[in-house]
Write a protein that holds these residues in place. Structure first.
Motif, PDB file in Angstrom:
ATOM      1  N   PHE A 253       0.855  -1.184   0.000  1.00 27.30           N
ATOM      2  CA  PHE A 253       0.000   0.000   0.000  1.00 27.30           C
ATOM      3  C   PHE A 253       0.889   1.231   0.000  1.00 27.30           C
ATOM      4  N   GLN A 254       0.538   2.183  -0.855  1.00 28.46           N
ATOM      5  CA  GLN A 254       1.308   3.419  -0.955  1.00 28.46           C
ATOM      6  C   GLN A 254       0.361   4.604  -0.936  1.00 28.46           C
ATOM      7  N   ALA A 255       0.722   5.625  -0.168  1.00 27.10           N
ATOM      8  CA  ALA A 255      -0.051   6.860  -0.118  1.00 27.10           C
ATOM      9  C   ALA A 255       0.903   8.030  -0.219  1.00 27.10           C
ATOM     10  N   GLY A 256       0.499   9.044  -0.985  1.00 27.88           N
ATOM     11  CA  GLY A 256       1.346  10.217  -1.146  1.00 27.88           C
ATOM     12  C   GLY A 256       0.552  11.373  -1.698  1.00 27.88           C
ATOM     13  N   ILE A 260      -3.128   7.318  -4.082  1.00 27.17           N
ATOM     14  CA  ILE A 260      -2.948   6.064  -3.382  1.00 27.17           C
ATOM     15  C   ILE A 260      -2.731   4.944  -4.382  1.00 27.17           C
ATOM     16  N   ASP A 261      -2.126   3.860  -3.891  1.00 24.53           N
ATOM     17  CA  ASP A 261      -1.743   2.743  -4.739  1.00 24.53           C
ATOM     18  C   ASP A 261      -1.818   1.487  -3.872  1.00 24.53           C
ATOM     19  N   PHE A 262      -2.579   0.482  -4.309  1.00 22.97           N
ATOM     20  CA  PHE A 262      -2.717  -0.736  -3.521  1.00 22.97           C
ATOM     21  C   PHE A 262      -2.570  -1.942  -4.423  1.00 22.97           C
ATOM     22  N   SER A 772       6.928  14.910  -5.254  1.00 20.56           N
ATOM     23  CA  SER A 772       6.088  13.796  -4.807  1.00 20.56           C
ATOM     24  C   SER A 772       6.703  13.191  -3.556  1.00 20.56           C
ATOM     25  N   VAL A 773       5.929  13.165  -2.481  1.00 21.93           N
ATOM     26  CA  VAL A 773       6.339  12.523  -1.238  1.00 21.93           C
ATOM     27  C   VAL A 773       5.369  11.388  -0.974  1.00 21.93           C
ATOM     28  N   SER A 774       5.880  10.202  -0.710  1.00 19.74           N
ATOM     29  CA  SER A 774       4.999   9.047  -0.525  1.00 19.74           C
ATOM     30  C   SER A 774       5.537   8.126   0.567  1.00 19.74           C
ATOM     31  N   TYR A 775       4.613   7.351   1.115  1.00 21.71           N
ATOM     32  CA  TYR A 775       4.961   6.300   2.082  1.00 21.71           C
ATOM     33  C   TYR A 775       4.381   4.994   1.569  1.00 21.71           C
ATOM     34  N   LYS A 776       5.198   3.963   1.565  1.00 22.61           N
ATOM     35  CA  LYS A 776       4.786   2.661   1.064  1.00 22.61           C
ATOM     36  C   LYS A 776       5.103   1.596   2.103  1.00 22.61           C
ATOM     37  N   VAL A 777       4.161   0.691   2.299  1.00 24.38           N
ATOM     38  CA  VAL A 777       4.381  -0.438   3.194  1.00 24.38           C
ATOM     39  C   VAL A 777       4.131  -1.731   2.419  1.00 24.38           C
TER      40      VAL A 777
END
Length: 779
Positions: A253-256, A260-262, A772-777
């Protein structure tokens, strides 16, 4: 902003788990040409103590557990085959590493010659490629600064590739129009797979629909491509999707600020071999609109998937697809005091939709042959409703477009390995094209139809190509491609040939020739003229645009990880549609929504240049790529005169590099800081001089077509940056990423506009920086 972000990221890195983490590496080893599995192949994780190794079972599968995290080198060997090295493979805590290793049989294995294991990063997945081609990975689309997770933007760092403007991901390959690029997915031709495809430039868009969660290693070609690729003049993206993990469920999962991206993957049923892989993205640039000096903020979403079903006795069925929806609008401001340019009087609504889904079947016939067939449906729709307000504040229709092209494709090829030296691939592609073209525009105060057609036609392609090892030093690739367009009964037969000579262990010499052809955008054929109540189609009988590619390549491996490559080339284009007795040519085509030109196939063009690459592959946690391209692009119009082409930038210089900092011991990598940068300098886009007298008279920009593209905009200088910080924990990995496109805010996108307030002609530009700043787990 960048320094502040790192300040908050780094302190949290010091309280990490002390227990060592590891991961599983598994996969399958097959013969590259026949796809037959290779039981008994040896797999070794290099530089481990004690040595970590494995061997493939009767189905060619292997599984190696307790592999340390970080970058690892994997050596694969099998008797009678050239050993292979998977270099700098990233192993993380969150996802198993699943590989498909394709070994090349040694045609001269009886000779007493020592063959070292290596991975030729200049090589391709397609063994029929000889020159002007390379493989790229999903990781590179994210790691390369300026790539923005997009294969097209990433490829702009390669030699011979330039970009048009920062808002669009269209690429100019060796002086050719972006419309000359072919996109393939899972071995089948697909429409331009971009969000807002063709909205600014035919062949480009905002970003591709491909999430790097799904991408497998894929090929990119810049000229003289093998015979299986047709209907393209400039280059080819041959995109592959990976299979989902068929043994355990994994998620990301990524949000920025961009959305969002899943993604999710795993087995349909645990213990079975089938798998699924699916990804969804929703994105809006609304959070960074202050960095983009435009009200045209794109909103889009997409989904992509691949379901894989292995069958008994060597068969595999795969269901895959991509789909995207885009929306963009600009309102009208009725306050005339705010009007500066004519565009300020415009409002519009734009919607584009694209989809491609396919059912593929692959069957291993025997130890030397396999067949691959696909049934694919694609669609591409664009709707644009533009209205313009006149001086009496009356909003009137200006342009209305509603175009839909759908295609049903049957594609099949047989790959036969006749011997260790000779492999052949022969295939057929049948496209059934359905079109509904409606384009209306205002001409002399009246709305008229530029196209209004509905129907269907067929586009047939066939090819055969062979790879033959003449000797240990000399390789031959030869083939022919043919295509036939039933709309106007035109055809093209195109020979291709490639030679590669291995001078010694460190030096290779290559040669490539290809005859290539391409259809024009459908609306060119559908342009209609109505006279005395009778409608005719003046461009319906246009033949294929064609080109001869001649390329020489020289590779010098200075060390195992450092190489120099030179590729001088010459491209001669002919049969190019032009306007009779005019300077206008399809060679310069970017985009014209209300296309209204009568054309004949009498234009020509030349692209001549040299590409230089100095590349240090990722090793010991750093890499760099230096490319330089110098070229001259000319064309001859319908008047027989020669001019600069629109895309004659003359030079492109790029420096790309990066460094990974391991914040733990090398045997227990839990925290990685990666810093990557890119600097690009290229000649400016060429423009047509303004007809100042007519422009001042009409208070709108008119161009002087008597001497086109003699003027050139200022050179473009771009600085891009990507910083990522990864932490590996027992059951998941976290990745913080900062990506900045055009960090210095260098102005670009020059455009002549008429300033209504100042009564002046202005060459305007935009300063666009995309952060672009994002966090991905991953878990």
């Amino acid at each position: 902003m960048l320094a502040t972000g790192l300040f908050f990221l780094l302190p949290s890195a010091f309280a990490q788990e002390s227990k060592k983490l590891n991961q599983t590496v598994r996969g399958q080893v097959v013969d590259k040409e026949s796809q037959a599995t290779l039981p008994g192949a040896n797999i070794v994780i290099l530089n481990t103590d004690p040595i970590i190794a494995g061997v493939t079972d009767v189905e060619g599968n292997f599984r190696i557990e307790n592999v340390p995290l970080g970058r690892v080198d994997i050596k694969v060997s099998f008797l009678g085959y050239k050993p292979y090295l998977v270099s700098e493979m990233q192993v993380t805590a969150s996802k198993e590493v699943v590989l498909k290793i394709q070994l090349q049989e040694d045609a001269f294995s009886l000779e007493t010659v020592t063959v070292n294991a290596y991975k030729d990063k200049t090589g391709t997945i397609n063994s029929m490629a000889t020159i002007s081609a390379r493989t790229f990975s999903a990781e590179e689309t994210r790691r390369y600064a300026g790539g923005m997770d997009d294969p097209a933007r990433m490829a702009s760092a390669f030699a011979g590739v330039a970009v048009g403007n920062i808002q669009d991901n269209s690429i100019i390959i060796r002086g050719n129009s972006p419309k000359g690029v072919l996109w393939r997915l899972e071995g089948v031709d697909i429409p331009n797979p971009n969000h807002f495809s063709g909205a600014n430039v035919a062949g480009g868009g905002f970003t591709t629909l491909f999430s790097n969660h799904l991408l497998a290693n894929s090929d990119f070609f810049t000229g003289a491509f093998p015979a299986e690729y047709g209907n393209a003049l400039a280059g080819v993206f041959d995109i592959k999707l990976r299979n989902g993990n068929n043994q355990r469920r994994e998620y990301a999962f990524q949000a920025g600020v961009m959305g969002i991206d899943f993604s999710a993957e795993g087995p349909f049923v645990k213990g079975k071999r089938s798998s699924f892989l699916i990804n969804y993205r929703y994105s809006t640039f609304g959070l960074i609109k202050d960095f983009i000096p435009s009200e045209q903020i794109p909103k889009y979403q997409d989904v992509s998937f691949k379901f894989n079903f292995p069958l008994k006795k060597g068969g595999v069925i795969a269901l895959w697809g991509i789909g995207g929806n885009d929306k963009n609008s600009e309102p009208i401001d009725k306050d005339t005091n705010t009007w500066v340019y004519n565009w300020d009087k415009v409002q519009y609504d734009l919607t584009t939709n694209i989809g491609a889904t396919g059912l593929s079947y692959k069957k291993i016939i025997n130890e030397t042959s396999y067949i691959h067939s696909s049934l694919v449906a694609t669609t591409n729709n664009s709707t644009w409703d533009m209205k313009r307000m006149n001086d009496n504040l009356v909003l009137r229709d200006s342009v209305y477009i509603n175009n839909t092209t759908s295609r049903f494709t049957i594609s099949s090829f047989i790959n036969k390995k006749f011997s260790k030296k000779h492999t052949n691939r022969t295939g057929l592609i049948l496209n059934n094209i359905y079109y509904n073209e409606l384009t209306r525009g205002r001409y002399q105060g009246v709305m008229i139809d530029y196209s209004n057609s509905e129907g269907s036609s067929y586009h047939l392609q066939a090819y055969t190509q062979s790879k033959y090892d003449i000797s240990r030093k000399l390789l031959l690739n030869v083939g022919v491609h043919a295509q036939y367009f039933l709309l106007n009964y035109t055809y093209s037969v195109e020979p291709r040939i490639g030679l590669k000579y291995k001078i010694n262990a460190n030096n290779n010499l290559s040669f490539g020739y290809g005859n290539h052809s391409q259809l024009e955008p459908l609306k060119v054929y559908m342009y209609q003229k109505t006279n005395m109540g009778e409608t005719n189609f003046p461009n319906k009988d246009l033949a294929f645009s064609k080109a001869h590619h001649f390329i020489i390549g020289y590779d010098y491996y200075i060390t195992e990880n450092l190489r120099i490559k030179l590729e001088p080339y010459y491209q001669y284009l002919y049969n190019i549609p032009v306007i009779a007795d005019s300077t206008w040519s399809m060679i310069n085509y970017e985009q014209e929504f209300t296309f209204d030109k009568e054309l004949i196939n009498e234009g020509t063009g030349t692209n001549i240049g040299i590409d230089f690459t100095l590349e240090r592959f990722l090793k010991n946690n750093y890499y760099y790529l230096i490319t330089a391209s110098f070229f001259d692009s000319k064309y001859t119009g319908g008047n027989g005169e020669t001019y600069n082409s629109r895309f004659n930038k003359n030079y492109v210089l790029t420096f790309l590099g990066g460094k990974e900092f391991l914040l733990d011991k090398k045997q227990d990598v839990k925290r990685i800081l990666s810093i990557n940068g890119r600097v690009s300098l290229m000649g400016g886009h060429r423009v047509i001089p303004v007809d100042e007298q007519l422009s001042y008279q009409q208070k709108e920009i008119y161009y002087d077509w008597s001497n086109p593209y003699v003027k050139q905009n200022p050179a473009d200088f771009f600085l891009d940056l990507t910083i990522s910080y990864r932490t590996n924990k027992k059951k998941h990995s976290s990745i913080w990423t900062i990506q900045v496109k055009n960090l210095t805010g260098t102005p670009s996108n020059y455009l002549y506009q008429y300033n209504l307030k100042e009564d002046l002609i202005e060459n305007t530009s935009q300063k666009i920086m995309v952060p672009s700043v994002s966090y991905k787990v991953e878990f």
